[in-house]
Design a protein around this motif. Sequence first.
Motif, PDB file in Angstrom:
ATOM      1  N   LYS A 125       0.829  -1.211   0.000  1.00 23.77           N
ATOM      2  CA  LYS A 125       0.000   0.000   0.000  1.00 23.77           C
ATOM      3  C   LYS A 125       0.863   1.262   0.000  1.00 23.77           C
ATOM      4  N   VAL A 126       1.932   1.250   0.767  1.00 22.12           N
ATOM      5  CA  VAL A 126       2.831   2.412   0.818  1.00 22.12           C
ATOM      6  C   VAL A 126       3.521   2.590  -0.528  1.00 22.12           C
ATOM      7  N   LYS A 127       3.980   1.506  -1.108  1.00 20.48           N
ATOM      8  CA  LYS A 127       4.634   1.579  -2.419  1.00 20.48           C
ATOM      9  C   LYS A 127       3.649   2.049  -3.483  1.00 20.48           C
ATOM     10  N   LEU A 128       2.399   1.628  -3.361  1.00 21.01           N
ATOM     11  CA  LEU A 128       1.355   2.043  -4.300  1.00 21.01           C
ATOM     12  C   LEU A 128       1.125   3.552  -4.226  1.00 21.01           C
ATOM     13  N   VAL A 129       1.068   4.086  -3.019  1.00 20.58           N
ATOM     14  CA  VAL A 129       0.854   5.528  -2.852  1.00 20.58           C
ATOM     15  C   VAL A 129       2.041   6.311  -3.409  1.00 20.58           C
ATOM     16  N   VAL A 130       3.250   5.861  -3.122  1.00 22.83           N
ATOM     17  CA  VAL A 130       4.446   6.544  -3.635  1.00 22.83           C
ATOM     18  C   VAL A 130       4.472   6.465  -5.161  1.00 22.83           C
ATOM     19  N   GLY A 131       4.203   5.291  -5.709  1.00 19.46           N
ATOM     20  CA  GLY A 131       4.201   5.136  -7.162  1.00 19.46           C
ATOM     21  C   GLY A 131       3.138   5.979  -7.841  1.00 19.46           C
ATOM     22  N   ALA A 132       1.945   6.016  -7.275  1.00 18.21           N
ATOM     23  CA  ALA A 132       0.868   6.809  -7.866  1.00 18.21           C
ATOM     24  C   ALA A 132       1.184   8.301  -7.807  1.00 18.21           C
ATOM     25  N   THR A 133       1.745   8.735  -6.690  1.00 16.71           N
ATOM     26  CA  THR A 133       2.112  10.147  -6.560  1.00 16.71           C
ATOM     27  C   THR A 133       3.181  10.528  -7.579  1.00 16.71           C
ATOM     28  N   LEU A 134       4.193   9.691  -7.707  1.00 20.79           N
ATOM     29  CA  LEU A 134       5.253   9.982  -8.672  1.00 20.79           C
ATOM     30  C   LEU A 134       4.733   9.929 -10.106  1.00 20.79           C
ATOM     31  N   ALA A 135       3.820   9.016 -10.406  1.00 13.91           N
ATOM     32  CA  ALA A 135       3.257   8.933 -11.761  1.00 13.91           C
ATOM     33  C   ALA A 135       2.448  10.179 -12.100  1.00 13.91           C
ATOM     34  N   VAL A 136       1.659  10.652 -11.153  1.00  8.66           N
ATOM     35  CA  VAL A 136       0.880  11.877 -11.391  1.00  8.66           C
ATOM     36  C   VAL A 136       1.811  13.068 -11.605  1.00  8.66           C
ATOM     37  N   LEU A 137       2.842  13.170 -10.776  1.00  5.90           N
ATOM     38  CA  LEU A 137       3.803  14.260 -10.949  1.00  5.90           C
ATOM     39  C   LEU A 137       4.537  14.161 -12.276  1.00  5.90           C
ATOM     40  N   CYS A 138       4.820  12.955 -12.713  1.00  6.76           N
ATOM     41  CA  CYS A 138       5.477  12.743 -13.999  1.00  6.76           C
ATOM     42  C   CYS A 138       4.592  13.211 -15.155  1.00  6.76           C
ATOM     43  N   VAL A 139       3.326  12.885 -15.091  1.00  8.09           N
ATOM     44  CA  VAL A 139       2.386  13.299 -16.147  1.00  8.09           C
ATOM     45  C   VAL A 139       2.248  14.821 -16.170  1.00  8.09           C
ATOM     46  N   VAL A 140       2.110  15.422 -15.004  1.00  6.70           N
ATOM     47  CA  VAL A 140       1.976  16.878 -14.940  1.00  6.70           C
ATOM     48  C   VAL A 140       3.236  17.554 -15.482  1.00  6.70           C
ATOM     49  N   GLN A 141       4.394  17.078 -15.081  1.00 10.17           N
ATOM     50  CA  GLN A 141       5.641  17.662 -15.580  1.00 10.17           C
ATOM     51  C   GLN A 141       5.771  17.478 -17.086  1.00 10.17           C
ATOM     52  N   GLY A 142       5.451  16.302 -17.589  1.00  8.22           N
ATOM     53  CA  GLY A 142       5.529  16.062 -19.029  1.00  8.22           C
ATOM     54  C   GLY A 142       4.588  16.953 -19.821  1.00  8.22           C
ATOM     55  N   LEU A 143       3.374  17.119 -19.316  1.00  9.28           N
ATOM     56  CA  LEU A 143       2.420  17.982 -20.005  1.00  9.28           C
ATOM     57  C   LEU A 143       2.856  19.445 -19.982  1.00  9.28           C
ATOM     58  N   LEU A 144       3.386  19.885 -18.852  1.00 11.93           N
ATOM     59  CA  LEU A 144       3.877  21.268 -18.780  1.00 11.93           C
ATOM     60  C   LEU A 144       5.058  21.495 -19.717  1.00 11.93           C
ATOM     61  N   PHE A 145       6.010  20.567 -19.714  1.00 11.29           N
ATOM     62  CA  PHE A 145       7.158  20.711 -20.610  1.00 11.29           C
ATOM     63  C   PHE A 145       6.721  20.694 -22.073  1.00 11.29           C
ATOM     64  N   GLN A 146       5.783  19.831 -22.405  1.00 13.26           N
ATOM     65  CA  GLN A 146       5.312  19.768 -23.783  1.00 13.26           C
ATOM     66  C   GLN A 146       4.565  21.037 -24.167  1.00 13.26           C
ATOM     67  N   HIS A 147       3.794  21.570 -23.260  1.00 18.11           N
ATOM     68  CA  HIS A 147       3.024  22.782 -23.560  1.00 18.11           C
ATOM     69  C   HIS A 147       3.953  23.972 -23.798  1.00 18.11           C
ATOM     70  N   PHE A 148       4.960  24.123 -22.943  1.00 20.08           N
ATOM     71  CA  PHE A 148       5.817  25.306 -23.040  1.00 20.08           C
ATOM     72  C   PHE A 148       7.005  25.128 -23.980  1.00 20.08           C
ATOM     73  N   LEU A 149       7.547  23.931 -24.087  1.00 22.47           N
ATOM     74  CA  LEU A 149       8.767  23.736 -24.863  1.00 22.47           C
ATOM     75  C   LEU A 149       8.564  22.981 -26.172  1.00 22.47           C
ATOM     76  N   GLN A 150       7.460  22.254 -26.309  1.00 20.92           N
ATOM     77  CA  GLN A 150       7.191  21.472 -27.522  1.00 20.92           C
ATOM     78  C   GLN A 150       8.382  20.578 -27.888  1.00 20.92           C
TER      79      GLN A 150
END
Length: 88
Positions: free
Chosen positions: A26-51
């Motif tokens: 359960k702890v690993k699941l929470v850490v993994g889900a949090t990191l995955a969400v942050l990864c998606v947000v960072q990727g979308l921001l980088f793609q939006h601003f830097l293409q």
Amino acid sequence: MVGVIAAIFVAAWFYQSRNEQLAPAKVKLVVGATLAVLCVVQGLLFQHFLQWMTYPDIAISIAALGTFVFPFVMWNPFGENVVALRKK
């Protein structure tokens, strides 16, 4: 990926410094889900601003899947090292 490894190490350090037993899934699941969400947000921001990605939907999906799985693979070695250091 270096940031994900560092984040998992920090999470394992904080968790294992309080508990000698390795973290449940359960702890690993929470850490993994949090990191995955942050990864998606960072990727979308980088793609939006830097293409900078040609196929952002594929690249962001693979990165998010990797960051979700990494805690399940890497937690135990990190956690065992923290417990061993704590016992010294």
